[in-house]
Write a protein that holds these residues in place. Structure first.
Motif, PDB file in Angstrom:
ATOM      1  N   VAL A 181       0.841  -1.206   0.000  1.00 62.94           N
ATOM      2  CA  VAL A 181       0.000   0.000   0.000  1.00 62.94           C
ATOM      3  C   VAL A 181       0.872   1.251   0.000  1.00 62.94           C
ATOM      4  N   ALA A 182       2.009   1.211   0.677  1.00 66.11           N
ATOM      5  CA  ALA A 182       2.930   2.346   0.648  1.00 66.11           C
ATOM      6  C   ALA A 182       3.446   2.596  -0.768  1.00 66.11           C
ATOM      7  N   VAL A 183       3.731   1.521  -1.502  1.00 69.88           N
ATOM      8  CA  VAL A 183       4.136   1.652  -2.901  1.00 69.88           C
ATOM      9  C   VAL A 183       3.010   2.294  -3.717  1.00 69.88           C
ATOM     10  N   LEU A 184       1.794   1.788  -3.539  1.00 70.00           N
ATOM     11  CA  LEU A 184       0.656   2.328  -4.286  1.00 70.00           C
ATOM     12  C   LEU A 184       0.431   3.803  -3.966  1.00 70.00           C
ATOM     13  N   ARG A 185       0.577   4.179  -2.696  1.00 73.91           N
ATOM     14  CA  ARG A 185       0.395   5.584  -2.316  1.00 73.91           C
ATOM     15  C   ARG A 185       1.414   6.473  -3.032  1.00 73.91           C
TER      16      ARG A 185
END
Length: 329
Positions: A236-240
Motif C-alpha cells: 500500500v505504501a508503494v501504491l500511495r
C-alpha cells in the motif's frame, strides 16, 4: 457459462505465462518481501505498477514483485482465494466480490468512464436490442453498464439473449458480427472500431453519474491482510507513492504505462482520458469523510438489485481505509 469461464481462465493462464518480475533493481532481493500482483493491461489497471517500476518504488519499500496480466477482475479475485496472487486490480463491476468477503479492497484507484453498451450499425436505442444477441464478460463493469442501461430502458437481461464471453472473444465476435451488441469497455472498443467504424454507443458511465460511481481499486487476499500486515503495508505504501506521482506527472505516467504495455503512447493517452485520476489527498480525504463509503454503498444498492448481493453490506467490512491512510510515511 462454466465452459465460458474455463475458456477465460485458459486465456489468463496463457497470458500469465508472460508474467514479468521487477523490484526496481533488475532482480530478486533476498531481503525483500515477495509479492505476486495481478493487473489488467490498460491504463487503470497498469499505470500505478508502471510508475512503481519506473520510479524504483518497489525497491524503496523493500518489495520484490512478480506481476501477471489478467483479462478481468473476477479471475484475479479467484487467484487471490487460491493464494496464486497476493494483490490484484479490479474494475467497478467486480466490486461485489470483496463485498461478499472474497477479498479486501486496500486502495481506491480511479473513477472509471470507459464502459459502454455498443451495438452494430442500425441500432439506435436500447429498446432496439430486445430479442438480440448481446455479449458480456459476466461480473465485470461491462456487465454492470449493460444491466444499468437495460434497466433505464425498462428492460431486463431476460429481454435480450445474453452470451457470456471473455474480453478477447467479444472483440472477435462483434467484429465478425456474430453478436448484435455488447457490454464492454475501452480501450478494447477502440480495437473493435478499427474494423467496425460505424458501431453505435448506446450507453456510457456518465449516463448514470447521478446515482452510481464507478471506482476501480486494488485488492488483496484476505489472508494477506489478516496474517501478513507488514506485506500489505509495504505494498500500500508503494501504491500511495505511485498515486501521488501519477497525479503530479500524468504525461510521464502515460509514457511509462505505454512502455510497460508495449502500446503507442497516443493509445494509452486516449485510454487515460476515459478515467478520472484521483490524487493522494483526494483519496485520503474521501476515505476519512465517508465519500468512498458512499460510493461503495451506491454500488451495493446496484449489486443488490442485480442479484449479486442479498442486501446492504457495510463498506468498512471490506475496504481497509485504515490500512490505506495508515501507510502514509
Amino acid at each position: 457459462m462454466r465452459k465460458t469461464f474455463m475458456a477465460a481462465a485458459a486465456v489468463v493462464v496463457a497470458l500469465s505465462a508472460a508474467a514479468c518480475s521487477s523490484d526496481g533493481s533488475g532482480g530478486a532481493d533476498g531481503g525483500a518481501t515477495q509479492v505476486d500482483f495481478g493487473y489488467i493491461a490498460d491504463f487503470n489497471g497498469a499505470s500505478l505498477l508502471a510508475v512503481a517500476d519506473a520510479q524504483g518504488l518497489w525497491k524503496k519499500h523493500g518489495v520484490d514483485v512478480k506481476t501477471s496480466v489478467f483479462t478481468n477482475g473476477p479471475l484475479q479475485i479467484q487467484a487471490l482465494g487460491t493464494g496464486d496472487l497476493d494483490f490484484g486490480y479490479i474494475g467497478p463491476g467486480a466490486m461485489w466480490l470483496p463485498a461478499t468477503g472474497k477479498a479486501k479492497v486496500v486502495a481506491m484507484n480511479t473513477l472509471g468512464n470507459a464502459d459502454r453498451v455498443i451495438a452494430q450499425a442500425g441500432t439506435t436505442t436500447m429498446a432496439d436490442l430486445k430479442g438480440k444477441t448481446v455479449g458480456v464478460p459476466e461480473g465485470t463493469s461491462g456487465d454492470m453498464i449493460l444491466t444499468l442501461a437495460l434497466r433505464k430502458a425498462g428492460l431486463t437481461k431476460n429481454d435480450v439473449k445474453i452470451v457470456p464471453m471473455d474480453a478477447s472473444t467479444i472483440v472477435s465476435a462483434f467484429t465478425s458480427k456474430q453478436i448484435d451488441a455488447a457490454g464492454f469497455w475501452y480501450p478494447a472498443i477502440g480495437t473493435i472500431k478499427k474494423a467496425v467504424p460505424d458501431l453505435v454507443e448506446l450507453a456510457k458511465n456518465e449516463d448514470f453519474a447521478d446515482t452510481v460511481s464507478f471506482p476501480t481499486a486494488f485488492v488483496a487476499g484476505n489472508d494477506v491482510v489478516a496474517k501478513d500486515r507488514a506485506k500489505a503495508e509495504k505494498v500500500v505504501a508503494v501504491l500511495r507513492d505511485a498515486i501521488q506521482y501519477r497525479s503530479d506527472h500524468l504525461d510521464e505516467t502515460i509514457a511509462a504505462t505505454a512502455k510497460m504495455l508495449k502500446q503507442p503512447p497516443e493509445q494509452v493517452k486516449a485510454d487515460a482520458a476515459n478515467s478520472k485520476v484521483l490524487s493522494l489527498s483526494d483519496l485520503d480525504g474521501y476515505t476519512k469523510d465517508g465519500t468512498i463509503d458512499k460510493w461503495l454503498n451506491g454500488m451495493n444498492d446496484y449489486f443488490t438489485g442485480a442479484g449479486k448481493l442479498t442486501g446492504a453490506v457495510d463498506p468498512k467490512t471490506y475496504y481497509t481505509g485504515d490500512l490505506f491512510t495508515g501507510a502514509a510515511k
